[in-house]
Every structure is written in C-alpha cells, then in structure tokens.
Write a protein that holds these residues in place. Structure first.
Motif, PDB file in Angstrom:
ATOM      1  N   PHE A   9       0.619  -1.247   0.000  1.00 10.90           N
ATOM      2  CA  PHE A   9      -0.016   0.077   0.057  1.00 10.90           C
ATOM      3  C   PHE A   9       0.700   1.370   0.139  1.00 10.90           C
ATOM      4  O   PHE A   9       0.841   2.121  -0.746  1.00 10.90           O
ATOM      5  CB  PHE A   9      -0.912  -0.023   1.446  1.00 10.90           C
ATOM      6  N   ARG A  10       1.858   1.373   0.738  1.00  9.04           N
ATOM      7  CA  ARG A  10       2.595   2.619   0.926  1.00  9.04           C
ATOM      8  C   ARG A  10       3.515   2.826  -0.303  1.00  9.04           C
ATOM      9  O   ARG A  10       3.777   3.994  -0.757  1.00  9.04           O
ATOM     10  CB  ARG A  10       3.450   2.431   2.197  1.00  9.04           C
ATOM     11  N   ARG A  11       3.978   1.543  -0.876  1.00 10.97           N
ATOM     12  CA  ARG A  11       4.768   1.597  -2.074  1.00 10.97           C
ATOM     13  C   ARG A  11       3.929   2.110  -3.079  1.00 10.97           C
ATOM     14  O   ARG A  11       4.426   3.101  -3.944  1.00 10.97           O
ATOM     15  CB  ARG A  11       5.315   0.404  -2.531  1.00 10.97           C
ATOM     16  N   ARG A  12       2.940   1.423  -3.402  1.00 13.78           N
ATOM     17  CA  ARG A  12       1.995   2.317  -4.387  1.00 13.78           C
ATOM     18  C   ARG A  12       1.546   3.628  -4.384  1.00 13.78           C
ATOM     19  O   ARG A  12       1.347   4.307  -5.184  1.00 13.78           O
ATOM     20  CB  ARG A  12       0.819   1.194  -4.545  1.00 13.78           C
ATOM     21  N   ILE A  13       1.150   4.055  -2.993  1.00 14.85           N
ATOM     22  CA  ILE A  13       0.770   5.373  -2.775  1.00 14.85           C
ATOM     23  C   ILE A  13       2.145   6.231  -2.913  1.00 14.85           C
ATOM     24  O   ILE A  13       1.965   7.538  -3.614  1.00 14.85           O
ATOM     25  CB  ILE A  13       0.501   5.848  -1.131  1.00 14.85           C
ATOM     26  N   GLY A  14       3.191   5.825  -2.746  1.00 19.43           N
ATOM     27  CA  GLY A  14       4.480   6.466  -2.920  1.00 19.43           C
ATOM     28  C   GLY A  14       4.582   6.796  -4.604  1.00 19.43           C
ATOM     29  O   GLY A  14       5.058   7.618  -4.932  1.00 19.43           O
ATOM     30  N   GLU A  15       4.372   5.818  -5.330  1.00 16.94           N
ATOM     31  CA  GLU A  15       4.451   5.645  -6.671  1.00 16.94           C
ATOM     32  C   GLU A  15       3.320   6.828  -7.359  1.00 16.94           C
ATOM     33  O   GLU A  15       3.690   7.490  -8.406  1.00 16.94           O
ATOM     34  CB  GLU A  15       4.322   4.480  -7.291  1.00 16.94           C
ATOM     35  N   SER A  39      -4.656  10.579 -10.327  1.00 16.94           N
ATOM     36  CA  SER A  39      -4.321   9.444  -9.574  1.00 16.94           C
ATOM     37  C   SER A  39      -5.343   9.253  -8.403  1.00 16.94           C
ATOM     38  O   SER A  39      -5.183   8.354  -7.385  1.00 16.94           O
ATOM     39  CB  SER A  39      -3.025   9.296  -9.197  1.00 16.94           C
ATOM     40  N   PHE A  40      -6.150  10.187  -8.119  1.00 17.56           N
ATOM     41  CA  PHE A  40      -6.805  10.198  -6.752  1.00 17.56           C
ATOM     42  C   PHE A  40      -7.730   9.027  -6.666  1.00 17.56           C
ATOM     43  O   PHE A  40      -8.011   8.442  -5.644  1.00 17.56           O
ATOM     44  CB  PHE A  40      -7.656  11.395  -6.786  1.00 17.56           C
ATOM     45  N   GLY A  45      -9.311   4.111  -3.559  1.00 20.77           N
ATOM     46  CA  GLY A  45      -9.536   2.973  -3.669  1.00 20.77           C
ATOM     47  C   GLY A  45      -8.743   2.044  -2.763  1.00 20.77           C
ATOM     48  O   GLY A  45      -9.073   1.323  -2.121  1.00 20.77           O
ATOM     49  N   LEU A  46      -7.268   2.343  -2.991  1.00 14.12           N
ATOM     50  CA  LEU A  46      -6.363   1.764  -2.212  1.00 14.12           C
ATOM     51  C   LEU A  46      -6.451   1.943  -0.724  1.00 14.12           C
ATOM     52  O   LEU A  46      -6.355   1.254   0.281  1.00 14.12           O
ATOM     53  CB  LEU A  46      -5.080   2.313  -2.353  1.00 14.12           C
ATOM     54  N   ALA A  50      -7.488  -0.752   2.150  1.00 11.42           N
ATOM     55  CA  ALA A  50      -6.739  -1.044   3.490  1.00 11.42           C
ATOM     56  C   ALA A  50      -7.630  -0.731   4.613  1.00 11.42           C
ATOM     57  O   ALA A  50      -7.412  -1.717   5.607  1.00 11.42           O
ATOM     58  CB  ALA A  50      -5.531   0.176   3.527  1.00 11.42           C
ATOM     59  N   LEU A  51      -8.383   0.272   4.575  1.00  9.99           N
ATOM     60  CA  LEU A  51      -9.502   0.164   5.860  1.00  9.99           C
ATOM     61  C   LEU A  51     -10.467  -0.767   6.093  1.00  9.99           C
ATOM     62  O   LEU A  51     -10.475  -1.220   7.322  1.00  9.99           O
ATOM     63  CB  LEU A  51     -10.146   1.627   5.808  1.00  9.99           C
ATOM     64  N   LEU A  52     -10.948  -1.177   4.876  1.00  8.24           N
ATOM     65  CA  LEU A  52     -11.867  -2.324   4.955  1.00  8.24           C
ATOM     66  C   LEU A  52     -11.119  -3.688   5.372  1.00  8.24           C
ATOM     67  O   LEU A  52     -11.890  -4.682   5.697  1.00  8.24           O
ATOM     68  CB  LEU A  52     -12.797  -2.441   3.706  1.00  8.24           C
TER      69      LEU A  52
END
Length: 92
Positions: A9-15, A39-40, A45-46, A50-52
């Motif tokens: 998750f963190r890697r993709r958000i960083g990308e 990209s919003f 969605g990510l 993650a929360l779900l």
C-alpha cells in the motif's frame, strides 16, 4: 492488513504521489497522502481497501498504541497546548 500488504500500500501510494504520514490530536488519529488529480480515484480505492481489510494484530496494535500515547504526552507537555486546555476549560 498484514505487514506485506501495508508495505505494498505504502509503495503504491508513493508511486502515485506522496504519503503524508500520520499524526495524532486529542480527538483523532489521521493519516493522508497527496496525489495528482488523475491518480486520486486509485489512491482513494487503495485507502478504502486498506481500511476495509484491517487486521487487528494485538502485538502491532499495542506497539502503535504506545506511539500514540507518546505523541499525546508530548501535547500535554507543550505550553501552548496547556494554554489552549485552560482556555477551553474556562470557555466551554
């Protein structure tokens, strides 16, 4: 969310943009990220996934709880926060 999923998750958000990290206040624990408008939808969605898919690992929860308690303790020691608390106690 297991540690591998969290790393993904963190890697993709960083990308997609930039993770803003997290912070704690008296009323909330927050985290965020900044991404370009195009990209919003993916980033949101990510985050929703993650929360779900939260997985309450007791050991990890206790570790994070200690971090939050330390942050709250720092607020308690801050003179400006002490002034605000006194003000709010007398105004509200």
């Amino acid at each position: 969310m297991d540690l591998n999923a969290l790393a993904q998750f963190r890697r993709r958000i960083g990308e997609l943009g930039q993770e803003a990290g997290g912070w704690t206040s008296q009323d909330a624990i927050s985290f965020g990220f900044t991404v370009p408008a195009d990209s919003f939808d993916e980033a949101l969605g990510l985050l929703a996934d993650a929360l779900l898919e939260l997985n309450w690992d007791t050991g990890r929860f206790e570790s994070e709880k200690q971090v939050v308690l330390q942050e709250l303790e720092k607020y308690e020691e801050d003179p400006v926060q002490q002034l605000y608390r006194l003000l709010y106690a007398n105004v509200w």
